[in-house]
Structure formats: structure tokens, C-alpha cells
Design a protein around this motif. Structure first.
Motif, mmCIF file in Angstrom:
data_model
loop_
_atom_site.group_PDB
_atom_site.id
_atom_site.type_symbol
_atom_site.label_atom_id
_atom_site.label_comp_id
_atom_site.label_asym_id
_atom_site.label_seq_id
_atom_site.Cartn_x
_atom_site.Cartn_y
_atom_site.Cartn_z
ATOM 1 N N SER A 315 0.850 -1.183 0.000
ATOM 2 C CA SER A 315 0.000 0.000 0.000
ATOM 3 C C SER A 315 0.891 1.241 0.000
ATOM 4 C CB SER A 315 -0.939 0.016 1.215
ATOM 5 O OG SER A 315 -1.913 1.043 1.072
ATOM 6 N N LYS A 316 0.283 2.400 0.084
ATOM 7 C CA LYS A 316 1.038 3.650 0.194
ATOM 8 C C LYS A 316 0.229 4.639 1.018
ATOM 9 C CE LYS A 316 -0.701 5.568 -4.183
ATOM 10 N NZ LYS A 316 -0.331 6.083 -5.526
ATOM 11 N N GLU A 317 0.933 5.554 1.665
ATOM 12 C CA GLU A 317 0.260 6.561 2.485
ATOM 13 C C GLU A 317 -0.327 7.656 1.604
ATOM 14 O OE1 GLU A 317 1.185 9.721 6.136
ATOM 15 O OE2 GLU A 317 2.716 8.263 5.517
ATOM 16 N N ILE A 318 -1.524 8.094 1.949
ATOM 17 C CA ILE A 318 -2.160 9.219 1.270
ATOM 18 C C ILE A 318 -1.850 10.478 2.066
ATOM 19 C CG2 ILE A 318 -4.341 10.253 0.548
ATOM 20 C CD1 ILE A 318 -5.498 7.462 0.302
ATOM 21 N N VAL A 319 -1.252 11.439 1.437
ATOM 22 C CA VAL A 319 -0.866 12.669 2.131
ATOM 23 C C VAL A 319 -1.805 13.807 1.741
ATOM 24 C CG1 VAL A 319 1.546 11.986 2.313
ATOM 25 C CG2 VAL A 319 0.776 13.218 0.288
ATOM 26 N N GLY A 320 -1.804 14.839 2.558
ATOM 27 C CA GLY A 320 -2.636 16.003 2.266
ATOM 28 C C GLY A 320 -3.895 16.056 3.104
ATOM 29 N N HIS A 321 -4.763 16.989 2.776
ATOM 30 C CA HIS A 321 -5.983 17.251 3.543
ATOM 31 C C HIS A 321 -6.982 16.098 3.413
ATOM 32 C CE1 HIS A 321 -9.482 19.414 5.118
ATOM 33 N NE2 HIS A 321 -10.134 19.022 4.039
ATOM 34 N N ASN A 322 -7.683 15.794 4.520
ATOM 35 C CA ASN A 322 -8.795 14.849 4.438
ATOM 36 C C ASN A 322 -10.083 15.565 4.803
ATOM 37 O OD1 ASN A 322 -9.779 14.200 7.324
ATOM 38 N ND2 ASN A 322 -7.566 13.899 7.541
ATOM 39 N N ASP A 323 -11.189 15.033 4.318
ATOM 40 C CA ASP A 323 -12.486 15.686 4.486
ATOM 41 C C ASP A 323 -13.220 15.267 5.749
ATOM 42 O OD1 ASP A 323 -12.244 17.086 2.063
ATOM 43 O OD2 ASP A 323 -12.979 15.359 0.928
ATOM 44 N N SER A 324 -12.711 14.264 6.452
ATOM 45 C CA SER A 324 -13.436 13.743 7.609
ATOM 46 C C SER A 324 -13.045 14.414 8.915
ATOM 47 C CB SER A 324 -13.189 12.232 7.735
ATOM 48 O OG SER A 324 -11.851 11.976 8.114
ATOM 49 N N GLY A 325 -11.867 15.034 8.947
ATOM 50 C CA GLY A 325 -11.372 15.603 10.189
ATOM 51 C C GLY A 325 -10.684 14.594 11.091
ATOM 52 N N MET A 326 -10.578 13.366 10.651
ATOM 53 C CA MET A 326 -9.922 12.309 11.429
ATOM 54 C C MET A 326 -8.414 12.565 11.486
ATOM 55 S SD MET A 326 -9.962 9.514 13.177
ATOM 56 C CE MET A 326 -11.600 8.797 12.954
ATOM 57 N N VAL A 327 -7.821 12.338 12.665
ATOM 58 C CA VAL A 327 -6.399 12.634 12.842
ATOM 59 C C VAL A 327 -5.515 11.467 12.419
ATOM 60 C CG1 VAL A 327 -6.834 14.253 14.716
ATOM 61 C CG2 VAL A 327 -6.485 11.837 15.250
ATOM 62 N N PHE A 328 -6.082 10.273 12.232
ATOM 63 C CA PHE A 328 -5.278 9.118 11.847
ATOM 64 C C PHE A 328 -4.759 9.281 10.417
ATOM 65 C CE2 PHE A 328 -8.010 6.283 14.806
ATOM 66 C CZ PHE A 328 -7.309 6.752 15.914
ATOM 67 N N LYS A 329 -3.588 8.683 10.155
ATOM 68 C CA LYS A 329 -3.041 8.740 8.801
ATOM 69 C C LYS A 329 -3.850 7.802 7.894
ATOM 70 C CE LYS A 329 0.615 5.194 9.179
ATOM 71 N NZ LYS A 329 2.087 4.967 9.139
ATOM 72 N N ARG A 330 -3.750 8.043 6.587
ATOM 73 C CA ARG A 330 -4.513 7.279 5.598
ATOM 74 C C ARG A 330 -3.587 6.476 4.693
ATOM 75 N NH1 ARG A 330 -7.437 11.670 2.314
ATOM 76 N NH2 ARG A 330 -5.545 12.826 2.923
ATOM 77 N N ILE A 331 -4.117 5.339 4.246
ATOM 78 C CA ILE A 331 -3.431 4.548 3.225
ATOM 79 C C ILE A 331 -4.386 4.325 2.059
ATOM 80 C CG2 ILE A 331 -1.835 3.418 4.815
ATOM 81 C CD1 ILE A 331 -3.672 0.960 4.763
ATOM 82 N N ALA A 332 -3.820 3.898 0.942
ATOM 83 C CA ALA A 332 -4.627 3.690 -0.265
ATOM 84 C C ALA A 332 -5.320 2.344 -0.273
ATOM 85 C CB ALA A 332 -3.740 3.822 -1.500
ATOM 86 N N GLY A 333 -5.078 1.504 0.741
ATOM 87 C CA GLY A 333 -5.677 0.176 0.756
ATOM 88 C C GLY A 333 -4.778 -0.827 0.068
ATOM 89 N N PHE A 334 -5.334 -1.983 -0.238
ATOM 90 C CA PHE A 334 -4.568 -3.079 -0.835
ATOM 91 C C PHE A 334 -4.239 -2.762 -2.289
ATOM 92 C CE2 PHE A 334 -4.588 -7.111 -3.244
ATOM 93 C CZ PHE A 334 -3.526 -7.756 -2.625
ATOM 94 N N LEU A 335 -2.943 -2.724 -2.602
ATOM 95 C CA LEU A 335 -2.489 -2.398 -3.962
ATOM 96 C C LEU A 335 -1.745 -3.558 -4.624
ATOM 97 C CD1 LEU A 335 -1.188 1.260 -3.435
ATOM 98 C CD2 LEU A 335 -3.432 0.516 -4.265
ATOM 99 N N GLY A 336 -1.800 -4.739 -4.001
ATOM 100 C CA GLY A 336 -1.120 -5.893 -4.585
ATOM 101 C C GLY A 336 -0.223 -6.565 -3.569
#
Length: 372
Positions: A315-336
Motif C-alpha cells: 500500500s502507500k500513504e495518502i498525504v494532504g488534507h482529508n475531508d473527515s477531520g480524522m487525525v489518523f493517517k490514511r493509506i490507499a488500501g490493498f495495492l497488490g
């Protein structure tokens, strides 16, 4: 409550594999449906264990044969209302055992203590509710209920920590697809959970039976594992129901999931420390770059700790603003995958394991490939 450890068996496994699980898990009692006499007889022989076998009479298949000295109904009659419940002494007392599917060899054990098990359940329930699960929802689950963990802890998550009604249908082998569609329709299921390839198939089966998934069903929400699949396909198949993605493995439980905005999978950083490491040098990748997901479960300080477990899922981390206001970091999910494993309908499948099976057959063991 009885002081025992529950180990559910997968009816799709062969006798030798079940025999290994009985021996490795140190089973003392085996409850078995009389429908499975042939495979269980072989399993008992392989295990070499002298178990108390309790037969459950199959009302639909009368094989006229029992392996045990006691049937389930008479077993219950031997109980007493004065039995004192036996609670776990600490987090090192296992309450359940699960096993992997054993694709490349003998199944590997997954043990659960009381605290770790309930936190894993809670993480799923919390995610479902954040995505939109409501008290009056009817949840239809197609996760399997064999030695693998999926179906059991999804059921526990919904029944322990939500007020939704739960239909534990299981896989198509456990409950035929035609019957599953009837259950969805008859009970007015509003939420479907499981692997989206099979959920998409159920929509096709519904149409084959003359029912329109959009008009004749009440499904409004789908919670599954989209991975690299097109979200719109399963949504269209179910008449516009909203689909949510989440990620986890049997060892760790839920690691990350989408929120209402569906702008990436949020890592449950209050429960997991997730690293993204370069596939080759195993060093941390820069934000936005792909890498192996390596997980440490912060809450599993019990009988089965998980420390820097390399899932080999990329996977990979998604950087930048999120629309939910959640403080946890984001990933793109399963990419292989970073190895050659394939995830097929929720089962880990290694193509090279097929080679060992094919070698048993002389007709294919000496086949050569010729380039043209």
C-alpha cells in the motif's frame, strides 16, 4: 465460560489437514455432524488421538453411522444448572484457536486471549458504525466459519458491540447462493459484509431468480474488501448501495478502513503501529511511495503478540488534507502483493503450491514449455 478453548474446523479441509489441527491444537473433545463421517474418520486416524467424539445427527442426511459413543442431545442432558463458570485467569489464557488455510503446508495457528479478541471485535464494530451502520440495520455476512478467523470475529463484532440484527450466512459452500439471496430478501437485509467478488455474484443470482437487487432488496450499504476492484461495479450490481473498503488480515484483525467520506483507509493508530517498508531493503518509504505493510498490534500483549508482522500486502500513504477531520493517517488500501501469493475469495493462495500437487500425477509431471 466452561474453561475450554474453542477451535472451529473448516468443512472444506481434507482428513489429514483436520487431523493435523486436532493433534497440534491438543484437542480433547470433537463435536461433529454425522454428514462428515468419512473425512472425520480419516482425521482421527491421522491425529492418533483418542478423543471424546460427540455426534450431531444430521436431519437432512442420514448416513446411519456414528463415530462417537455419545450424541449431542444426550451430551447436553449430562449437564447441570449448578455448573460454576470458569473465567480466564489472565490474558495468557486462550479462549479460541483459529488456523490459516494451510496453502503451502500445515495450517498455522492463530490464538486469541479474551482482551485481544474483544478489542479486535470492537475495532470492526466501530468502523462499521462510522461508515454508517445503524441500530435497526440487518447485516448479512458471507465470511466463512471454518478454521479461519473471518466469519467468527465479524459475527462477534456485530453482536457484541452493535444493536443490528446479524445473519451469519457464511460462504456459498455453507449456505448455497440461492438460499443466501432468499435470506437477504426475506429478512430485509440492509447491509452486506464480506468479499465483494462473492457479493457481486449474489446480485447476479438474485437476477437469475427474478428479483431486482435494487427494487426487491433493501440493501443500502456494503462493507467489504475492494482492493483494486472497481467500487462502482458492486454498487451498480446492488442498485446503488454505497460500498466501503477496509483492510486487515487474520493475525491482526482490522488495520484500516474508510470513513463516510471514502477518501482513503484510515489506520487505527490507537490499536496498530503500521509501517510501510521498501520491498527490497526493508527501510521506511517516503510518504506517497508504495511499500510492504508491516504491522505491530499495540493491544495484543497477550498469548499471541503481533510484532512487526510483514503482511507482504503493498500500500502507500495518502498525504494532504482529508475531508473527515480524522487525525489518523490514511493509506490507499490493498495495492497488490510483494510475493506471488494471490487472495482468492478471501483465501490465501500460492501458485507454487499447486506445483507440488501436480507432481503427484505422472501425466503432467514432465510437461515442458516451448517458446514459439
Amino acid at each position: 465460560m466452561s474453561g475450554a478453548v474453542l477451535n472451529s474446523l473448516n468443512i472444506r479441509l481434507d482428513g489429514p489437514t483436520i487431523g493435523h489441527i486436532l493433534e497440534h491444537g491438543e484437542a480433547k473433545i470433537l463435536l461433529t455432524d454425522t454428514e462428515f463421517v468419512p473425512v472425520i474418520r480419516e482425521a482421527l486416524s491421522v491425529s492418533g488421538k483418542d478423543l471424546l467424539v460427540i455426534d450431531i445427527d444430521d436431519t437432512e442426511e442420514d448416513r446411519g453411522e456414528r463415530l462417537g459413543s455419545l450424541d449431542y442431545e444426550n451430551f447436553l442432558k449430562e449437564g447441570t444448572q449448578d455448573f460454576e463458570w470458569i473465567m480466564p485467569e489472565d490474558e495468557w489464557d486462550a479462549i479460541s484457536l483459529n488456523y490459516t488455510s494451510g496453502t503451502t503446508g500445515n495450517p498455522q495457528v492463530l490464538a486469541f486471549g479474551p482482551k485481544g479478541r474483544e478489542i479486535a471485535n470492537l475495532l470492526v464494530a466501530r468502523m462499521y458504525q462510522w461508515q454508517g451502520l445503524r441500530d435497526k440495520d440487518v447485516v448479512h455476512s458471507v465470511y466463512g466459519h471454518g478454521t479461519i478467523n473471518g466469519g467468527h470475529y465479524i459475527r462477534e463484532a456485530v453482536t457484541h458491540f452493535t444493536n443490528a440484527l446479524f445473519i451469519s450466512a457464511g460462504t456459498g459452500l455453507e449456505t448455497p447462493s440461492e438460499r443466501q439471496v432468499s435470506l437477504i430478501r426475506d429478512f430485509g437485509a440492509t447491509v452486506l459484509v464480506g468479499f465483494v467478488d462473492y457479493l457481486r455474484k449474489l446480485a447476479t443470482v438474485s437476477k437469475d431468480q427474478g428479483w431486482d437487487p435494487g427494487d426487491d432488496m433493501k440493501v443500502r450499504m456494503i462493507c467489504g474488501h475492494l482492493g483494486m476492484e472497481d467500487r462502482s461495479q458492486v454498487e451498480k450490481a446492488w442498485g446503488g448501495a454505497k460500498a466501503f473498503d477496509w483492510y486487515g488480515v487474520g493475525d491482526t484483525g482490522s488495520i484500516a478502513g474508510e470513513g463516510p467520506e471514502r477518501d482513503g483507509l484510515y489506520v487505527w493508530e490507537d490499536a496498530h503501529f503500521l509501517e510501510l517498508l521498501d520491498v527490497e531493503n526493508k527501510l521506511t518509504v517516503e510518504p506517497g511511495q508504495s511499500g510492504d505493510m508491516v504491522c505491530t498490534c499495540l493491544y495484543k500483549d497477550d498469548i499471541f503478540p503481533i510484532i512487526r508482522f510483514n503482511t507482504h500486502d503493498v500500500s502507500k500513504e495518502i498525504v494532504g488534507h482529508n475531508d473527515s477531520g480524522m487525525v489518523f493517517k490514511r493509506i490507499a488500501g490493498f495495492l497488490g502483493r510483494s510475493d506471488n501469493m494471490i487472495k482468492l475469495r478471501g483465501i490465501n493462495f500460492f501458485p507454487h503450491a499447486v506445483g507440488r500437487i501436480l507432481e503427484r500425477f505422472e501425466a503432467v509431471s514432465y510437461t515442458h514449455l516451448r517458446a514459439h
